[in-house]
Design an enzyme around this catalytic site. Structure first.
Site, short mmCIF file in Angstrom:
data_model
loop_
_atom_site.label_atom_id
_atom_site.label_comp_id
_atom_site.label_asym_id
_atom_site.label_seq_id
_atom_site.Cartn_x
_atom_site.Cartn_y
_atom_site.Cartn_z
N LYS A 1 6.90 -11.54 0.72
CA LYS A 1 6.49 -12.37 1.87
C LYS A 1 5.11 -12.96 1.61
O LYS A 1 4.23 -12.29 1.05
CB LYS A 1 6.48 -11.49 3.13
CG LYS A 1 6.25 -12.26 4.42
CD LYS A 1 6.33 -11.32 5.63
CE LYS A 1 6.12 -12.05 6.94
NZ LYS A 1 6.21 -11.13 8.10
N SER B 1 9.36 -12.46 11.77
CA SER B 1 8.75 -13.52 10.99
C SER B 1 9.08 -13.47 9.49
O SER B 1 8.85 -14.44 8.79
CB SER B 1 7.24 -13.47 11.17
OG SER B 1 6.71 -12.26 10.63
N SER C 1 9.25 -7.76 12.64
CA SER C 1 9.45 -8.86 11.71
C SER C 1 10.19 -8.55 10.42
O SER C 1 10.52 -9.47 9.67
CB SER C 1 8.09 -9.48 11.34
OG SER C 1 7.72 -10.36 12.36
N1 GLN Z 1 7.95 -11.35 17.02
C1 GLN Z 1 6.78 -10.55 17.02
C2 GLN Z 1 5.57 -11.42 17.18
O1 GLN Z 1 5.74 -12.59 17.25
C3 GLN Z 1 6.71 -9.72 15.78
C4 GLN Z 1 6.04 -10.37 14.65
C5 GLN Z 1 5.84 -9.46 13.47
O2 GLN Z 1 6.40 -8.37 13.40
N2 GLN Z 1 5.04 -9.91 12.52
O3 GLN Z 1 4.48 -10.97 17.26
#
Ligand code: GLN
EC number: 6.3.5.7
Length: 471
Positions: free
Chosen positions: A72, A147, A171
């Site tokens: 990532k 994400s 994410s």
């Molecule tokens: N959807 C969550 C957020 O927007 C989780 C994001 C993540 O785990 N990086 O914060």
């Protein structure tokens, strides 16, 4: 999968260079449709593959030597761009490797490139990237989740053998669920965060996305620095081989309101599968679950506001051409460099931390976090593992939710608690909806119970009829 690749590499059926070339070719052919990579590091990858082959030839291969993986783009890679899918870091090339990357390199893993994501990990659809949104391999009109959507889509489409993601509020698990692959969020502290670009430090962990729970386990062992030949870690209290001793908790809060019926049903069928194998099902309740999402967004935004204050256009990344004074330059650089979702979080975080509101918001959220921890501790005394859906629904159409932040945030209702409590959670596919889209189920365990979760998931996967995405 990873074990099969290992065998082929060790038997000389395929060389590390051939394997890397095969993945690079598939990326070149398929990724125009998916946009799952921001950077493909073909030359560096082939160089690493050559070195890996030498090591295999000497008979000194480690479990991941010569295995092509993707990373990532918020995990620092020396000499390879690390953009966080943001304009502000679009040209940033780290001078050091994250701790996990160091470990993987020492093992001789091949890094194919860096995967696309929501900007700074803020999002659940992988559509807020400065480099354009990612698509779901099961249906190109749908989101891959986020994400870490690039990592999940790439693993699902066979563009890499496995991938690293990061999980602050879901994410790793939610995109893995949407793309029909396995995703592990380790116990907080199990894997070093050194070199992971910070979003909300007290919540996030680097996680693993792979084609099976066992593969995610191999990558976890490598990343956590444990010996991969010793999957039965010392801290693990349970053994998945003794199914009749396993108590599986089904928390009521995860099967009612807000969860699509077919998703809940698919997970309950998996529960029935385990029951047939001898496990005991325990219905229970986890109080405070309804407050997990608001607490998560408050705390994570507060931490983000602080963490992202370092992007001033001077020390890092893109600098505005127009600033006339220091303050003006910083303001313009941030205005030009950050996307709308990142700005929303910074505003929310600074508001929650501002004097006069701190007690009302930040402190309340911190108290809810403490209550949730206690509630999970109690739940995990009544059972050994919790089984829940990973996401309330399956992959949705691109553009159908992103304009509504609150709706996007509530979609994290099944994942954020593991981050607030620090507990490990693993998702694997457990079914498909009427459109053929994957449904994920999550196993949440006690701290450092990763090997148990992996073993339990493996029992299910062995008998699960998996449907591949056709690209
Ligand atoms: N959807 C969550 C957020 O927007 C989780 C994001 C993540 O785990 N990086 O914060």
């Amino acid at each position: 999968m990873l074990l099969e690749l290992r065998e082929k590499l060790d038997n000389g059926k395929i060389s590390a260079v051939e394997l890397t070339q095969a993945y690079l070719k598939r990326i070149a052919e398929k990724d125009r449709k998916l946009n799952s990579f921001i950077t493909v590091a073909a030359e560096q990858a082939l160089e690493q593959a050559k070195n890996a082959q030498k090591r295999i030839d000497r008979g000194e291969a480690a479990p991941l030597t010569g295995i092509p993986i993707a990373v990532k783009d918020n995990i620092c890679t020396k000499g390879m761009k690390t953009t966080c899918a943001s304009k502000i870091l679009a040209e940033f090339t780290p001078v050091y490797d994250a701790a996990v990357i160091e470990r993987l390199r020492q093992m001789g893993a091949v890094i194919l490139g860096k995967t696309n994501m929501d900007e700074f990990g803020m999002g659940a659809s992988s559509q807020t990237s400065y480099f354009g949104g990612v698509k779901n391999p099961y249906d190109l009109e749908r989101v891959p989740g986020g994400s870490s959507g690039g990592s999940a889509a790439a693993v699902s489409a066979g563009l890499c053998a496995a991938a690293l993601g990061s999980d602050t509020g879901g994410s790793v698990r939610q995109p893995a669920a949407f793309c029909g692959v396995a995703g592990l969020k380790p116990t907080y502290g199990a894997v070093s965060r050194y070199g992971l670009v910070a979003f909300a430090s007290s919540l996030e962990q680097i996680g693993m996305i792979a084609r099976s729970a066992a593969d995610a386990g191999l990558l976890f062992d490598a990343a956590a620095g444990r010996d991969a030949r010793d999957m039965t870690a010392k801290n693990c209290r349970k053994n998945a081989d003794e199914m009749h001793t396993v108590r599986i908790g089904l928390p009521r809060e995860f099967y009612g309101e807000g969860i699509r019926e077919d998703v809940g049903q698919a997970v309950l069928q998996a529960a029935a599968f385990y029951e047939k194998k001898g496990c005991k099902l325990v219905e229970l309740s986890i109080p405070y679950t309804e407050y997990a999402v608001p607490a998560y967004y408050l705390l994570s935004s507060a931490e983000a506001a602080s963490n992202l204050s370092r992007y001033d256009g001077i020390k890092y990344g893109c600098r505005s051409q127009h600033g006339s004074t220091y303050e003006d330059l910083v303001r313009r650089s941030r205005r030009e460099g950050f996307g709308p979702e990142v700005k929303r979080r910074i505003l929310l975080g600074n508001y929650a931390l501002s004097s006069g509101y701190y007690e009302e918001y930040y402190k309340k959220a911190a108290q809810i976090r403490a209550c949730l921890r206690r509630a999970y501790g109690q739940a995990l005394e009544q059972c050994d593992v919790l089984l829940t859906p990973t996401a309330p629904e399956t992959a949705y159409k691109i553009g159908s939710r992103e304009h509504d932040p609150v709706r996007m945030y509530t979609a994290d209702q099944c994942t954020v608690s593991a981050n607030l409590t620090g507990l490990p959670a693993l998702t694997i596919p457990c079914g498909y909806d009427e459109n053929g889209l994957p449904i994920g189920m999550s196993l949440t365990g006690r701290a450092f119970d990763e090997p148990f979760l992996i073993g339990l998931a493996d029992v299910f996967e062995r008998e699960f009829d998996r449907k591949e995405a056709v690209l």
